[in-house]
Design a protein around this motif. Structure first.
Motif, PDB file in Angstrom:
ATOM      1  N   LEU A   1       0.835  -1.197   0.000  1.00  0.00           N
ATOM      2  CA  LEU A   1       0.000   0.000   0.000  1.00  0.00           C
ATOM      3  C   LEU A   1       0.873   1.251   0.000  1.00  0.00           C
ATOM      4  CD1 LEU A   1      -2.576  -1.165   2.702  1.00  0.00           C
ATOM      5  CD2 LEU A   1      -2.757  -1.410   0.216  1.00  0.00           C
ATOM      6  N   TYR A   2       0.360   2.314  -0.611  1.00  0.00           N
ATOM      7  CA  TYR A   2       1.125   3.557  -0.725  1.00  0.00           C
ATOM      8  C   TYR A   2       0.475   4.668   0.094  1.00  0.00           C
ATOM      9  CZ  TYR A   2       3.575   1.614  -4.805  1.00  0.00           C
ATOM     10  OH  TYR A   2       4.326   0.844  -5.649  1.00  0.00           O
ATOM     11  N   PRO A   3       1.163   5.191   1.108  1.00  0.00           N
ATOM     12  CA  PRO A   3       0.648   6.390   1.782  1.00  0.00           C
ATOM     13  C   PRO A   3       0.527   7.545   0.793  1.00  0.00           C
ATOM     14  CG  PRO A   3       2.409   5.370   3.060  1.00  0.00           C
ATOM     15  CD  PRO A   3       2.409   4.705   1.719  1.00  0.00           C
ATOM     16  N   ALA A   4      -0.350   8.489   1.093  1.00  0.00           N
ATOM     17  CA  ALA A   4      -0.518   9.647   0.221  1.00  0.00           C
ATOM     18  C   ALA A   4       0.815  10.384   0.064  1.00  0.00           C
ATOM     19  CB  ALA A   4      -1.575  10.580   0.786  1.00  0.00           C
ATOM     20  N   PRO A   5       1.218  10.681  -1.169  1.00  0.00           N
ATOM     21  CA  PRO A   5       2.497  11.358  -1.410  1.00  0.00           C
ATOM     22  C   PRO A   5       2.317  12.874  -1.476  1.00  0.00           C
ATOM     23  CG  PRO A   5       1.567  10.706  -3.491  1.00  0.00           C
ATOM     24  CD  PRO A   5       0.552  10.312  -2.430  1.00  0.00           C
ATOM     25  N   HIS A   6       3.393  13.578  -1.761  1.00  0.00           N
ATOM     26  CA  HIS A   6       3.309  14.990  -2.081  1.00  0.00           C
ATOM     27  C   HIS A   6       4.272  15.292  -3.217  1.00  0.00           C
ATOM     28  CE1 HIS A   6       6.289  14.646   1.227  1.00  0.00           C
ATOM     29  NE2 HIS A   6       6.939  15.611   0.618  1.00  0.00           N
ATOM     30  N   ARG A   7       4.180  16.481  -3.748  1.00  0.00           N
ATOM     31  CA  ARG A   7       5.002  16.824  -4.914  1.00  0.00           C
ATOM     32  C   ARG A   7       6.247  17.603  -4.524  1.00  0.00           C
ATOM     33  NH1 ARG A   7       1.983  19.947  -9.306  1.00  0.00           N
ATOM     34  NH2 ARG A   7       0.143  18.780  -8.633  1.00  0.00           N
ATOM     35  N   PHE A   8       7.278  17.462  -5.372  1.00  0.00           N
ATOM     36  CA  PHE A   8       8.542  18.177  -5.207  1.00  0.00           C
ATOM     37  C   PHE A   8       8.850  18.902  -6.510  1.00  0.00           C
ATOM     38  CE2 PHE A   8       8.805  14.272  -2.735  1.00  0.00           C
ATOM     39  CZ  PHE A   8       9.275  14.696  -1.499  1.00  0.00           C
ATOM     40  N   ALA A   9       9.355  20.119  -6.398  1.00  0.00           N
ATOM     41  CA  ALA A   9       9.814  20.843  -7.582  1.00  0.00           C
ATOM     42  C   ALA A   9      11.176  20.313  -7.986  1.00  0.00           C
ATOM     43  CB  ALA A   9       9.892  22.334  -7.302  1.00  0.00           C
ATOM     44  N   GLU A  10      11.337  20.026  -9.288  1.00  0.00           N
ATOM     45  CA  GLU A  10      12.621  19.602  -9.825  1.00  0.00           C
ATOM     46  C   GLU A  10      12.935  20.434 -11.058  1.00  0.00           C
ATOM     47  OE1 GLU A  10      12.711  15.338 -10.357  1.00  0.00           O
ATOM     48  OE2 GLU A  10      13.283  15.089  -8.260  1.00  0.00           O
ATOM     49  N   ALA A  11      14.167  20.343 -11.519  1.00  0.00           N
ATOM     50  CA  ALA A  11      14.607  21.182 -12.626  1.00  0.00           C
ATOM     51  C   ALA A  11      13.759  20.978 -13.874  1.00  0.00           C
ATOM     52  CB  ALA A  11      16.077  20.911 -12.935  1.00  0.00           C
ATOM     53  N   ASP A  12      13.331  19.715 -14.103  1.00  0.00           N
ATOM     54  CA  ASP A  12      12.575  19.434 -15.332  1.00  0.00           C
ATOM     55  C   ASP A  12      11.085  19.240 -15.056  1.00  0.00           C
ATOM     56  OD1 ASP A  12      12.885  17.145 -13.921  1.00  0.00           O
ATOM     57  OD2 ASP A  12      13.513  15.894 -15.611  1.00  0.00           O
ATOM     58  N   GLY A  13      10.586  19.735 -13.933  1.00  0.00           N
ATOM     59  CA  GLY A  13       9.155  19.632 -13.669  1.00  0.00           C
ATOM     60  C   GLY A  13       8.862  19.276 -12.228  1.00  0.00           C
ATOM     61  N   TRP A  14       7.937  18.323 -12.047  1.00  0.00           N
ATOM     62  CA  TRP A  14       7.503  17.919 -10.720  1.00  0.00           C
ATOM     63  C   TRP A  14       7.729  16.434 -10.505  1.00  0.00           C
ATOM     64  CZ3 TRP A  14       6.202  21.570  -7.291  1.00  0.00           C
ATOM     65  CH2 TRP A  14       5.780  22.814  -7.770  1.00  0.00           C
ATOM     66  N   ALA A  15       8.178  16.093  -9.307  1.00  0.00           N
ATOM     67  CA  ALA A  15       8.278  14.692  -8.902  1.00  0.00           C
ATOM     68  C   ALA A  15       7.236  14.450  -7.815  1.00  0.00           C
ATOM     69  CB  ALA A  15       9.676  14.370  -8.385  1.00  0.00           C
ATOM     70  N   ILE A  16       6.813  13.190  -7.679  1.00  0.00           N
ATOM     71  CA  ILE A  16       5.809  12.819  -6.684  1.00  0.00           C
ATOM     72  C   ILE A  16       6.414  11.764  -5.766  1.00  0.00           C
ATOM     73  CG2 ILE A  16       3.452  11.993  -6.312  1.00  0.00           C
ATOM     74  CD1 ILE A  16       2.929  12.582  -9.294  1.00  0.00           C
ATOM     75  N   GLY A  17       6.344  11.982  -4.463  1.00  0.00           N
ATOM     76  CA  GLY A  17       6.916  10.970  -3.585  1.00  0.00           C
ATOM     77  C   GLY A  17       6.961  11.366  -2.137  1.00  0.00           C
ATOM     78  N   TYR A  18       8.076  11.013  -1.484  1.00  0.00           N
ATOM     79  CA  TYR A  18       8.194  11.131  -0.033  1.00  0.00           C
ATOM     80  C   TYR A  18       9.598  11.599   0.338  1.00  0.00           C
ATOM     81  CZ  TYR A  18       4.562   7.599  -0.866  1.00  0.00           C
ATOM     82  OH  TYR A  18       3.483   6.898  -1.353  1.00  0.00           O
ATOM     83  N   ASP A  19       9.694  12.274   1.491  1.00  0.00           N
ATOM     84  CA  ASP A  19      11.010  12.606   2.032  1.00  0.00           C
ATOM     85  C   ASP A  19      11.040  12.188   3.496  1.00  0.00           C
ATOM     86  OD1 ASP A  19       9.285  14.481   3.057  1.00  0.00           O
ATOM     87  OD2 ASP A  19      10.453  16.233   2.472  1.00  0.00           O
ATOM     88  N   ASP A  20      12.202  12.323   4.120  1.00  0.00           N
ATOM     89  CA  ASP A  20      12.399  12.011   5.532  1.00  0.00           C
ATOM     90  C   ASP A  20      12.210  10.510   5.793  1.00  0.00           C
ATOM     91  OD1 ASP A  20      12.940  12.394   8.228  1.00  0.00           O
ATOM     92  OD2 ASP A  20      10.850  12.825   8.711  1.00  0.00           O
ATOM     93  N   GLU A  21      10.967  10.069   5.962  1.00  0.00           N
ATOM     94  CA  GLU A  21      10.703   8.659   6.244  1.00  0.00           C
ATOM     95  C   GLU A  21       9.351   8.263   5.670  1.00  0.00           C
ATOM     96  OE1 GLU A  21      11.527   6.100  10.022  1.00  0.00           O
ATOM     97  OE2 GLU A  21       9.601   7.082  10.378  1.00  0.00           O
ATOM     98  N   VAL A  22       9.276   7.058   5.150  1.00  0.00           N
ATOM     99  CA  VAL A  22       8.009   6.500   4.696  1.00  0.00           C
ATOM    100  C   VAL A  22       7.980   5.024   5.062  1.00  0.00           C
ATOM    101  CG1 VAL A  22       8.864   5.949   2.357  1.00  0.00           C
ATOM    102  CG2 VAL A  22       6.416   6.258   2.750  1.00  0.00           C
ATOM    103  N   VAL A  23       6.804   4.535   5.391  1.00  0.00           N
ATOM    104  CA  VAL A  23       6.581   3.101   5.576  1.00  0.00           C
ATOM    105  C   VAL A  23       5.497   2.677   4.591  1.00  0.00           C
ATOM    106  CG1 VAL A  23       5.792   1.271   7.123  1.00  0.00           C
ATOM    107  CG2 VAL A  23       7.220   3.125   8.004  1.00  0.00           C
ATOM    108  N   PHE A  24       5.816   1.702   3.744  1.00  0.00           N
ATOM    109  CA  PHE A  24       4.824   1.123   2.845  1.00  0.00           C
ATOM    110  C   PHE A  24       4.175  -0.051   3.579  1.00  0.00           C
ATOM    111  CE2 PHE A  24       8.111   2.905   0.027  1.00  0.00           C
ATOM    112  CZ  PHE A  24       7.340   3.733  -0.780  1.00  0.00           C
ATOM    113  N   PRO A  25       2.920   0.084   4.049  1.00  0.00           N
ATOM    114  CA  PRO A  25       2.274  -1.042   4.720  1.00  0.00           C
ATOM    115  C   PRO A  25       2.049  -2.196   3.741  1.00  0.00           C
ATOM    116  CG  PRO A  25       1.150   1.033   5.188  1.00  0.00           C
ATOM    117  CD  PRO A  25       2.089   1.288   4.053  1.00  0.00           C
ATOM    118  N   ILE A  26       2.087  -3.418   4.248  1.00  0.00           N
ATOM    119  CA  ILE A  26       1.918  -4.610   3.415  1.00  0.00           C
ATOM    120  C   ILE A  26       0.877  -5.519   4.042  1.00  0.00           C
ATOM    121  CG2 ILE A  26       3.088  -6.559   2.292  1.00  0.00           C
ATOM    122  CD1 ILE A  26       5.757  -5.055   3.081  1.00  0.00           C
ATOM    123  N   LYS A  27      -0.176  -5.811   3.295  1.00  0.00           N
ATOM    124  CA  LYS A  27      -1.165  -6.788   3.740  1.00  0.00           C
ATOM    125  C   LYS A  27      -0.658  -8.183   3.375  1.00  0.00           C
ATOM    126  CE  LYS A  27      -5.326  -3.925   3.517  1.00  0.00           C
ATOM    127  NZ  LYS A  27      -6.699  -3.787   2.936  1.00  0.00           N
TER     128      LYS A  27
END
Length: 285
Positions: A102-128
């Motif tokens: 499962l993927y927690p809700a991400p957020h966007r990051f500004a990058e040189a060629d546009g926008w990236a979507i993901g996580y910083d600091d720490e993330v846990v992907f839960p697994i059923k």
């Protein structure tokens, strides 16, 4: 692994020699709730596990815990204009019928060629976890691929291993529950945030998707991300500010071929805010 743009391919080629492959130590015995940390490029990863309550049942869950150094980030299943999505290989696991990441809700990051979507600091992907035989331990063997980016995207590969007891204790339940709560809920009429309307405009070079959404009146951090599976979907952009809980987003395609590729494909529209997130499946006709 899918690529959204030539710039992403170029970035990966530039850092191809920096690919990091790390193997975890031996499996922990039944009763241990976490595997050892595995250090990789400016990050470290481990498997965690716990039994949690779901709809009146005690179920076995795991999680992939990824900690990143400051200013580094990793990616969502649609990484955006740059980066690579994570990959999960469960080959070699025993008594494992299915592992649903499962993927927690991400957020966007500004990058040189546009926008990236993901996580910083720490993330846990839960697994059923679904065992083959519920009364026996499950041994997870995971090949986890993930991109880590600061200025360039560096691919990483780690091998993780953990044995989960059939009657494991609470373990890392609090950690897993924290990130499970951030996984978008299934979208439905009347549940905010809500997709109110989607309009597909496939008119040559001006092809785009228009998505109207409704959020809680006091919501902040409102955004929309779209995942098309193996079909690339550009990062949506807000059209005007949030007003009275309503916000419009637009997805502009780079070419008629890019727009045509989504026709007939189920797209998952993920609306996020500080008041919660939802995921709604919509198919372009």
């Amino acid at each position: 692994m899918k690529f959204a743009s030539f710039s992403r391919i170029a970035a990966l080629i530039c850092v191809g020699l920096a690919l990091t492959t790390v193997a975890a130590g031996g499996a922990l015995g039944v009763g241990s709730s976490a595997s050892p940390w595995v250090d990789s490029t400016n990050s470290k990863v481990r498997l965690v596990s716990a039994t949690v309550e779901r709809e009146g049942k005690t179920v076995l869950m795991a999680g992939i815990q990824l900690r990143m150094n400051p200013e580094w980030k990793t990616y969502w299943k649609n990484p955006g204009d740059s980066g690579v999505p994570p990959g999960f290989d469960w080959t070699g696991s025993t008594n494992l019928k299915h592992a649903k990441v499962l993927y927690p809700a991400p957020h966007r990051f500004a990058e040189a060629d546009g926008w990236a979507i993901g996580y910083d600091d720490e993330v846990v992907f839960p697994i059923k976890i679904t065992p083959e035989r519920e009364d026996e331990p499950v041994t997870l063997r995971l090949g986890f691929d993930y991109g880590l980016c600061k200025d360039l995207c560096i691919p990483n590969e780690v091998s993780l291993r953990l044995t989960l007891g059939a009657n494991a204790g609470k373990g890392d339940a609090a950690l897993i529950e924290t990130f499970f709560a951030r996984v978008p809920k299934e979208g439905a009429p009347g549940i905010l945030p809500e997709v109110k309307a989607v309009e597909a405009k496939f008119a040559g070079k001006a092809s785009e998707l228009i998505v109207d959404a409704a959020f809680a009146q006091d919501a902040t951090g409102t955004d929309l991300f779209i995942d098309g599976g193996d079909v690339f979907v550009p990062v949506p952009r807000p059209v005007g500010p949030l007003a009275d809980g309503k916000q419009r987003f637009a997805v502009s395609f780079a070419s008629p071929a890019e727009a045509a590729a989504i026709k007939g494909k189920p797209l998952t529209l993920t609306l996020v805010s500080d008041q919660g997130s939802t995921a709604t499946v919509w198919t372009a006709k």
